[in-house]
Design a protein around this motif. Structure first.
Motif, PDB file in Angstrom:
ATOM      1  N   LEU A  43       1.002  -1.339  -0.192  1.00 41.21           N
ATOM      2  CA  LEU A  43      -0.264  -0.314   0.252  1.00 41.21           C
ATOM      3  C   LEU A  43       0.423   1.267   0.037  1.00 41.21           C
ATOM      4  O   LEU A  43       0.169   2.512  -0.514  1.00 41.21           O
ATOM      5  N   LEU A  44       1.869   0.627   0.818  1.00 41.56           N
ATOM      6  CA  LEU A  44       3.032   2.460   1.121  1.00 41.56           C
ATOM      7  C   LEU A  44       3.769   2.842  -0.142  1.00 41.56           C
ATOM      8  O   LEU A  44       4.081   3.247  -0.835  1.00 41.56           O
ATOM      9  N   TYR A  45       3.770   1.786  -1.456  1.00 43.08           N
ATOM     10  CA  TYR A  45       5.116   1.877  -2.430  1.00 43.08           C
ATOM     11  C   TYR A  45       4.722   2.785  -3.004  1.00 43.08           C
ATOM     12  O   TYR A  45       5.327   3.161  -3.695  1.00 43.08           O
ATOM     13  N   PRO A  46       2.526   2.517  -3.543  1.00 41.76           N
ATOM     14  CA  PRO A  46       2.939   4.758  -4.265  1.00 41.76           C
ATOM     15  C   PRO A  46       3.600   5.660  -3.986  1.00 41.76           C
ATOM     16  O   PRO A  46       3.666   6.690  -4.473  1.00 41.76           O
ATOM     17  N   PHE A  47       3.132   5.773  -2.621  1.00 42.60           N
ATOM     18  CA  PHE A  47       3.445   6.783  -1.863  1.00 42.60           C
ATOM     19  C   PHE A  47       5.690   7.059  -2.031  1.00 42.60           C
ATOM     20  O   PHE A  47       5.767   8.206  -1.925  1.00 42.60           O
ATOM     21  N   GLN A  48       6.037   5.727  -1.345  1.00 44.34           N
ATOM     22  CA  GLN A  48       7.412   5.911  -1.562  1.00 44.34           C
ATOM     23  C   GLN A  48       8.393   6.336  -2.905  1.00 44.34           C
ATOM     24  O   GLN A  48       8.598   7.169  -3.012  1.00 44.34           O
ATOM     25  N   VAL A  49       7.071   6.259  -3.306  1.00 44.02           N
ATOM     26  CA  VAL A  49       7.515   6.353  -5.028  1.00 44.02           C
ATOM     27  C   VAL A  49       7.918   8.105  -6.045  1.00 44.02           C
ATOM     28  O   VAL A  49       8.146   8.658  -6.041  1.00 44.02           O
ATOM     29  N   ALA A  50       6.026   8.262  -4.499  1.00 43.23           N
ATOM     30  CA  ALA A  50       6.112   9.260  -5.509  1.00 43.23           C
ATOM     31  C   ALA A  50       7.204  10.865  -4.958  1.00 43.23           C
ATOM     32  O   ALA A  50       7.438  11.452  -4.720  1.00 43.23           O
ATOM     33  N   THR A  51       7.173  10.310  -3.298  1.00 46.34           N
ATOM     34  CA  THR A  51       8.338  11.157  -2.230  1.00 46.34           C
ATOM     35  C   THR A  51       9.126  11.111  -2.913  1.00 46.34           C
ATOM     36  O   THR A  51       9.946  11.490  -2.795  1.00 46.34           O
ATOM     37  N   ASP A  52      10.131   9.447  -3.689  1.00 44.99           N
ATOM     38  CA  ASP A  52      11.530   9.856  -4.376  1.00 44.99           C
ATOM     39  C   ASP A  52      10.971  10.926  -5.404  1.00 44.99           C
ATOM     40  O   ASP A  52      12.624  11.139  -5.783  1.00 44.99           O
ATOM     41  N   TRP A  53      10.063  10.110  -5.892  1.00 43.52           N
ATOM     42  CA  TRP A  53       9.873  11.281  -7.425  1.00 43.52           C
ATOM     43  C   TRP A  53      10.060  13.106  -7.382  1.00 43.52           C
ATOM     44  O   TRP A  53      10.931  13.883  -7.641  1.00 43.52           O
ATOM     45  N   VAL A  54       9.396  13.354  -5.976  1.00 40.13           N
ATOM     46  CA  VAL A  54       9.861  14.498  -5.771  1.00 40.13           C
ATOM     47  C   VAL A  54      10.919  15.032  -5.396  1.00 40.13           C
ATOM     48  O   VAL A  54      11.290  15.939  -5.538  1.00 40.13           O
ATOM     49  N   GLY A  55      11.137  14.688  -4.855  1.00 39.44           N
ATOM     50  CA  GLY A  55      12.804  14.209  -3.101  1.00 39.44           C
ATOM     51  C   GLY A  55      13.913  14.584  -5.046  1.00 39.44           C
ATOM     52  O   GLY A  55      14.554  15.536  -5.448  1.00 39.44           O
ATOM     53  N   ASP A  56      13.990  14.243  -5.994  1.00 43.51           N
ATOM     54  CA  ASP A  56      14.538  14.353  -7.046  1.00 43.51           C
ATOM     55  C   ASP A  56      14.395  15.357  -7.858  1.00 43.51           C
ATOM     56  O   ASP A  56      15.057  15.920  -8.549  1.00 43.51           O
ATOM     57  N   GLN A  57      12.977  15.669  -8.380  1.00 45.48           N
ATOM     58  CA  GLN A  57      12.594  16.892  -8.777  1.00 45.48           C
ATOM     59  C   GLN A  57      13.199  17.892  -7.815  1.00 45.48           C
ATOM     60  O   GLN A  57      13.920  19.448  -8.354  1.00 45.48           O
ATOM     61  N   ALA A  58      13.114  17.909  -6.825  1.00 49.01           N
ATOM     62  CA  ALA A  58      13.704  18.934  -6.176  1.00 49.01           C
ATOM     63  C   ALA A  58      15.562  19.049  -6.267  1.00 49.01           C
ATOM     64  O   ALA A  58      15.629  19.970  -6.247  1.00 49.01           O
ATOM     65  N   ARG A  59      15.626  18.165  -6.070  1.00 47.43           N
ATOM     66  CA  ARG A  59      17.199  17.664  -5.748  1.00 47.43           C
ATOM     67  C   ARG A  59      17.559  18.811  -7.451  1.00 47.43           C
ATOM     68  O   ARG A  59      18.618  19.538  -7.736  1.00 47.43           O
ATOM     69  N   GLY A  60      17.179  18.190  -8.572  1.00 51.56           N
ATOM     70  CA  GLY A  60      17.315  19.244  -9.922  1.00 51.56           C
ATOM     71  C   GLY A  60      17.104  20.334 -10.016  1.00 51.56           C
ATOM     72  O   GLY A  60      18.031  20.758 -10.757  1.00 51.56           O
ATOM     73  N   ILE A  61      15.993  20.575  -9.426  1.00 52.91           N
ATOM     74  CA  ILE A  61      15.620  22.067  -9.800  1.00 52.91           C
ATOM     75  C   ILE A  61      16.428  22.579  -8.747  1.00 52.91           C
ATOM     76  O   ILE A  61      16.945  24.002  -9.329  1.00 52.91           O
ATOM     77  N   ALA A  62      17.244  22.285  -7.774  1.00 48.73           N
ATOM     78  CA  ALA A  62      18.446  23.229  -6.555  1.00 48.73           C
ATOM     79  C   ALA A  62      19.538  22.830  -7.782  1.00 48.73           C
ATOM     80  O   ALA A  62      20.161  23.907  -7.689  1.00 48.73           O
ATOM     81  N   ASP A  63      19.896  21.936  -8.492  1.00 46.85           N
ATOM     82  CA  ASP A  63      20.693  22.033  -8.806  1.00 46.85           C
ATOM     83  C   ASP A  63      20.778  22.703 -10.483  1.00 46.85           C
ATOM     84  O   ASP A  63      21.901  23.756 -10.648  1.00 46.85           O
ATOM     85  N   SER A  64      19.908  22.525 -10.645  1.00 47.60           N
ATOM     86  CA  SER A  64      19.520  23.671 -12.202  1.00 47.60           C
ATOM     87  C   SER A  64      19.715  25.198 -11.752  1.00 47.60           C
ATOM     88  O   SER A  64      20.025  25.883 -12.260  1.00 47.60           O
ATOM     89  N   VAL A  65      19.031  25.683 -10.101  1.00 48.51           N
ATOM     90  CA  VAL A  65      19.619  26.716  -9.823  1.00 48.51           C
ATOM     91  C   VAL A  65      20.625  26.911  -9.381  1.00 48.51           C
ATOM     92  O   VAL A  65      21.260  28.580  -9.894  1.00 48.51           O
ATOM     93  N   ARG A  66      21.216  26.578  -9.357  1.00 53.38           N
ATOM     94  CA  ARG A  66      22.720  26.685  -8.721  1.00 53.38           C
ATOM     95  C   ARG A  66      23.516  26.287 -10.063  1.00 53.38           C
ATOM     96  O   ARG A  66      24.504  27.427 -10.536  1.00 53.38           O
ATOM     97  N   GLU A  67      23.634  25.458 -10.893  1.00 55.55           N
ATOM     98  CA  GLU A  67      23.874  25.703 -12.820  1.00 55.55           C
ATOM     99  C   GLU A  67      23.496  27.111 -12.692  1.00 55.55           C
ATOM    100  O   GLU A  67      24.726  27.143 -13.382  1.00 55.55           O
ATOM    101  N   LEU A  68      22.716  27.101 -13.189  1.00 59.19           N
ATOM    102  CA  LEU A  68      21.778  28.824 -13.633  1.00 59.19           C
ATOM    103  C   LEU A  68      22.838  30.426 -12.840  1.00 59.19           C
ATOM    104  O   LEU A  68      23.425  31.010 -13.957  1.00 59.19           O
TER     105      LEU A  68
END
Length: 281
Positions: A43-68
C-alpha cells in the motif's frame, strides 16, 4: 464533512507511515516479513515512489538553480573580459594610428629642406569648420605671423596671428586664402605659375599668369615661393581645367590635406616678408 474526511485520511496516512517506519526498524532483526507487513508495504509503495520522485525533482531544481547562477556569473565575467579586450584593441588601434602619423611627420621633416616645428591642434574655429585651427606653439617657440603650416599630406595653411603659447592657423580652404596680401603663389612641374584662390567646397583655383598655360588634369601643384610662403610645398592636384573670361584658363585644385582630420602639423620656420625686410641692409 469534507474536513472530517481529510482529517481521517491524514490520520490513516500517518498511521501507515508509522507502521512503515516500525517495519523498517524491526526488519533488521528478522529474515522475513509477515503478510500484514507485506500488504502495508504494498500500500505504501506508490507513496514511496511519489516521495522519491518529488525528492529527485527538488534536487534537480536545486542543481539547475545553482548551475544557472554559476553560468550567469561566468557570463558576466566573460562579458567584462570581452569589453576589456575591445577597449584594448581600440587603444592598440589608436596607438598604431598615432605611430603611423608620427612616422609620416618624421618622414616629412627628413624630406623637407626647411626647419620645422611640430605642433598639435588643440582647437578649431567654432564659426566655420574650414576657417582656422589653433595649435599649441606660439611666439615664444619661434612661430611668427605668415609662416607656412604643413603636414605629411601637404600645405595646411599659414599662421594668421600668435600668442606667446598658441598660434591661429588660417587653412587653405578658408575664403580669405586668395585675398590680397596672402601671397599664395603656385607652380606646376612644367614651370607654369599663377596665384591660388579659395573657392566654394574647400577647393582651390589656380589663376595662371600665362594666357595659354600648359596644364593637364592630375598635375601636382606646389607653392612657387612668390609671396610669404616658401617654395616647393605640395598643395594638391589639378582636378579640372576651366576657361574664364578673355580665354583665361583656371585650374581647379583639390587640396592634398584633409582639413577635417588635422591632429599634428609642422610650422615651417622660415622668415616672413616683414622679417626679411627688417633684416635687409
Amino acid at each position: 464533512m469534507y474536513r472530517k474526511h481529510l482529517r481521517l485520511l491524514g490520520v490513516a496516512l500517518g498511521a501507515l507511515v508509522v507502521l512503515f517506519i516500525v517495519m523498517a526498524l524491526t526488519a533488521r532483526e528478522r529474515t522475513a516479513i509477515t503478510p500484514i507487513e507485506k500488504g502495508i508495504a504494498t500500500l505504501l509503495y506508490p507513496f514511496q515512489v511519489a516521495t522519491d520522485w518529488v525528492g529527485d525533482q527538488a534536487r534537480g531544481i536545486a542543481d539547475s538553480v545553482r548551475e544557472l547562477t554559476r553560468l550567469r556569473a561566468e557570463n558576466a565575467s566573460l562579458r567584462q573580459q570581452v569589453e576589456a579586450m575591445a577597449q584594448d584593441r581600440a587603444r592598440i588601434a589608436q596607438l598604431e594610428q598615432e605611430n603611423q602619423l608620427l612616422r609620416s611627420e618624421l618622414g616629412l621633416k627628413e624630406r623637407t629642406p626647411y626647419p620645422m616645428l611640430t605642433a598639435e591642434v588643440i582647437s578649431r574655429s567654432s564659426q566655420n569648420w574650414y576657417q582656422t585651427i589653433i595649435i599649441d606653439q606660439g611666439s615664444r617657440d619661434g612661430v611668427r605671423q605668415g609662416m607656412a603650416v604643413v603636414n605629411w599630406q601637404g600645405l595646411v595653411g599659414k599662421v594668421a596671428y600668435t600668442t606667446p603659447y598658441t598660434s591661429t592657423v588660417q587653412l587653405v580652404s578658408d575664403a580669405g586664402f586668395g585675398q590680397p596680401g596672402f601671397g599664395a603663389g603656385a607652380k606646376l612641374p612644367n614651370g607654369e605659375q599663377g596665384l591660388l584662390e579659395a573657392v566654394d567646397g574647400g577647393y582651390l583655383r589656380m589663376r595662371f599668369w600665362s594666357t595659354d598655360p600648359s596644364v593637364e588634369v592630375g598635375q601636382p601643384v606646389f607653392t612657387s615661393g612668390q609671396g610669404i610662403l616658401p617654395a616647393d610645398l605640395f598643395v594638391g592636384w589639378v582636378e579640372s581645367v576651366e576657361a574664364g573670361s578673355s580665354f583665361v584658363k583656371y585650374a581647379r585644385v583639390r587640396p592634398a590635406v584633409d582639413v577635417h582630420k588635422l591632429e599634428v602639423v609642422q610650422v615651417v620656420l622660415t622668415q616672413s616678408n616683414a622679417d626679411r625686410g627688417s633684416n635687409a641692409p
